[in-house]
Design an enzyme around this catalytic site. Structure first.
Site, short mmCIF file in Angstrom:
data_model
loop_
_atom_site.label_atom_id
_atom_site.label_comp_id
_atom_site.label_asym_id
_atom_site.label_seq_id
_atom_site.Cartn_x
_atom_site.Cartn_y
_atom_site.Cartn_z
N LEU A 293 0.86 -1.28 -0.13
CA LEU A 293 0.08 0.05 -0.02
C LEU A 293 1.05 1.25 -0.22
O LEU A 293 1.86 1.20 0.63
CB LEU A 293 -1.08 -0.01 1.35
CG LEU A 293 -2.02 -1.06 1.35
CD1 LEU A 293 -2.85 -0.97 2.55
CD2 LEU A 293 -2.69 -1.36 0.06
N HIS B 183 -3.44 4.13 -2.40
CA HIS B 183 -4.47 3.15 -1.77
C HIS B 183 -5.19 3.76 -0.55
O HIS B 183 -6.39 3.68 -0.38
CB HIS B 183 -3.98 2.05 -1.30
CG HIS B 183 -3.16 1.29 -2.51
ND1 HIS B 183 -1.81 1.04 -2.31
CD2 HIS B 183 -3.65 0.49 -3.28
CE1 HIS B 183 -1.44 0.13 -3.40
NE2 HIS B 183 -2.55 0.04 -4.02
N GLN C 228 -5.33 -12.24 -12.89
CA GLN C 228 -5.01 -11.19 -13.72
C GLN C 228 -3.43 -10.83 -14.03
O GLN C 228 -3.15 -10.03 -14.72
CB GLN C 228 -5.35 -9.85 -12.86
CG GLN C 228 -4.76 -9.54 -11.68
CD GLN C 228 -5.49 -8.25 -11.03
OE1 GLN C 228 -6.33 -8.37 -10.39
NE2 GLN C 228 -4.78 -6.93 -11.10
N LYS D 65 -6.23 5.93 -11.60
CA LYS D 65 -4.54 5.57 -12.02
C LYS D 65 -4.87 4.26 -13.08
O LYS D 65 -4.12 4.14 -13.85
CB LYS D 65 -4.00 5.09 -11.00
CG LYS D 65 -2.84 4.21 -11.01
CD LYS D 65 -1.66 4.86 -11.48
CE LYS D 65 -0.30 4.14 -11.50
NZ LYS D 65 -0.44 2.79 -11.74
N SER E 144 2.45 0.33 -6.66
CA SER E 144 3.37 -0.46 -6.00
C SER E 144 4.59 -0.81 -6.77
O SER E 144 5.82 -1.33 -5.67
CB SER E 144 2.46 -1.54 -5.72
OG SER E 144 1.16 -1.26 -4.98
P1 AMP Z 1 -3.68 -2.15 -6.85
O1 AMP Z 1 -3.22 -2.41 -5.43
O2 AMP Z 1 -2.62 -1.65 -7.78
O3 AMP Z 1 -4.61 -3.30 -7.45
O4 AMP Z 1 -4.46 -1.17 -6.76
C1 AMP Z 1 -5.73 -1.11 -5.87
C2 AMP Z 1 -6.61 0.24 -6.36
O5 AMP Z 1 -5.69 1.36 -5.77
C3 AMP Z 1 -6.88 0.33 -7.73
O6 AMP Z 1 -8.52 0.83 -7.69
C4 AMP Z 1 -5.94 1.43 -7.97
O7 AMP Z 1 -6.68 2.13 -9.16
C5 AMP Z 1 -5.78 2.36 -6.95
N1 AMP Z 1 -4.57 3.09 -7.00
C6 AMP Z 1 -3.38 2.49 -7.35
N2 AMP Z 1 -2.51 3.52 -7.46
C7 AMP Z 1 -3.29 4.89 -7.21
C8 AMP Z 1 -2.71 6.17 -7.22
N3 AMP Z 1 -1.60 6.49 -7.55
N4 AMP Z 1 -3.93 7.02 -6.92
C9 AMP Z 1 -4.99 6.64 -6.77
N5 AMP Z 1 -5.61 5.41 -6.51
C10 AMP Z 1 -4.72 4.50 -6.73
#
Ligand code: AMP
Length: 285
Positions: free
Chosen positions: A33, A37, A61, A149, A186
């Protein structure tokens, strides 16, 4: 903050919250995170009276040659940050809980899943849509929070919710960026110092294109070239795509409007990064 591993228990807890009249927000993540997030947790806390986060690195995925096995896993730190951010519940299932032996039903996502990320990462959105539908079933939340994002992902999920009549509302929250414009991800932790510096060309290119658009340039090809030129100057010569597209359909456009999105995917060193900017969105980048 309760940490739950089993489907049975998390469903029971969410149903309890609903029975108490709480408005439940769901924030799905793959962990590792960062402030992006946590902005989703904050958005959920503003609109909901209970917030449930999930941490699950979804094997479905990832393609066979992608980074599933080395995707960063920082569970202890993640839980500390979620507690600090005020999440009420965290669902951390093991892979077999979500995909038990014999699992074989998948969501076929809409046509908006086909181009860009969809063609670079075959099967990716099928895996995303399937796990997100499962999470919506397992944790019957009122609202689901996603980040801009992953622009195309948010469209795929919105379309799925509309097409399958899922009883959940979707919120898409703005991209959280570093001070120099790099979108938080991440995967940024994989970047060497040099690559981290070069990666700023992506958001710089997007900003430059928007500035040209705001100065009156609507020809999509020139806006695209603006991004490509910025990338080239940082040695990013072969981005996977730079797309100037309609923000609803993701079809390429020739004339840009405020409802046009520019989507970028590029490898910087070994790390694959994505970013985007809606031309009419003056708050971003
Ligand atoms: P992930 O852990 O990469 O699957 O991301 C989980 C959620 O966090 C998804 O809805 C992403 O679009 C969101 N997210 C990831 N990076 C960002 C960011 N820089 N700004 C806003 N939301 C993000």
């Amino acid at each position: 903050m309760e940490v739950v591993e089993s489907i049975e228990r998390i469903r029971e807890r969410v149903l309890q919250l609903r029975a108490q009249g709480r408005r439940v927000g769901l924030v799905p993540t793959m962990g590792a995170l960062h402030a992006g997030h946590l902005s989703l947790i904050e958005a959920s806390r503003r609109e909901c009276t209970a917030t449930v986060a999930t941490i699950f690195v979804n094997p479905a995925q990832f393609g066979p040659s992608e980074d599933f096995s080395r995707y960063p896993r920082t569970i202890d730190q993640d839980l500390a940050e979620l507690r600090q951010a005020g999440a009420d519940l965290v669902f951390v299932p093991r892979s077999e809980e979500i995909y038990p032996p014999g699992f074989s039903t998948f969501v076929e996502p809409s046509s908006v899943a086909a181009p860009w990320e969809g063609s670079c990462r075959p099967g990716h959105f099928r895996g995303v849509a399937t796990v997100v539908l499962k999470l919506f079933q397992i944790l019957p939340a009122h609202l689901g929070f996603f980040g801009q994002k992953d622009f195309q992902q948010a469209l795929v999920i919105r379309r799925m919710v509309a097409d399958l009549n899922l009883p959940i509302a979707i919120r898409v929250c703005p991209i959280v960026r570093e001070a120099d414009g790099l979108a938080l991800s991440s995967r940024n932790r994989y970047l060497s110092q040099d690559d981290r510096h070069r990666a700023t060309a992506i958001s710089r290119g997007l900003r430059a294109a928007r500035n040209r658009f705001l100065a009156g340039e609507a020809r999509a090809e020139l806006l695209r070239e603006t991004v490509l030129s910025e990338l080239r100057q940082s040695g990013i010569t072969q981005p996977e795509y730079v797309a100037v597209a309609d923000a609803e359909t993701l079809a390429e456009v020739t004339e840009a409007t405020a409802a046009t999105v520019i989507l970028v995917a590029a490898r910087v060193g070994q790390t694959r990064l994505i970013d985007n900017l809606v031309l009419g969105d003056s708050n971003d980048a």
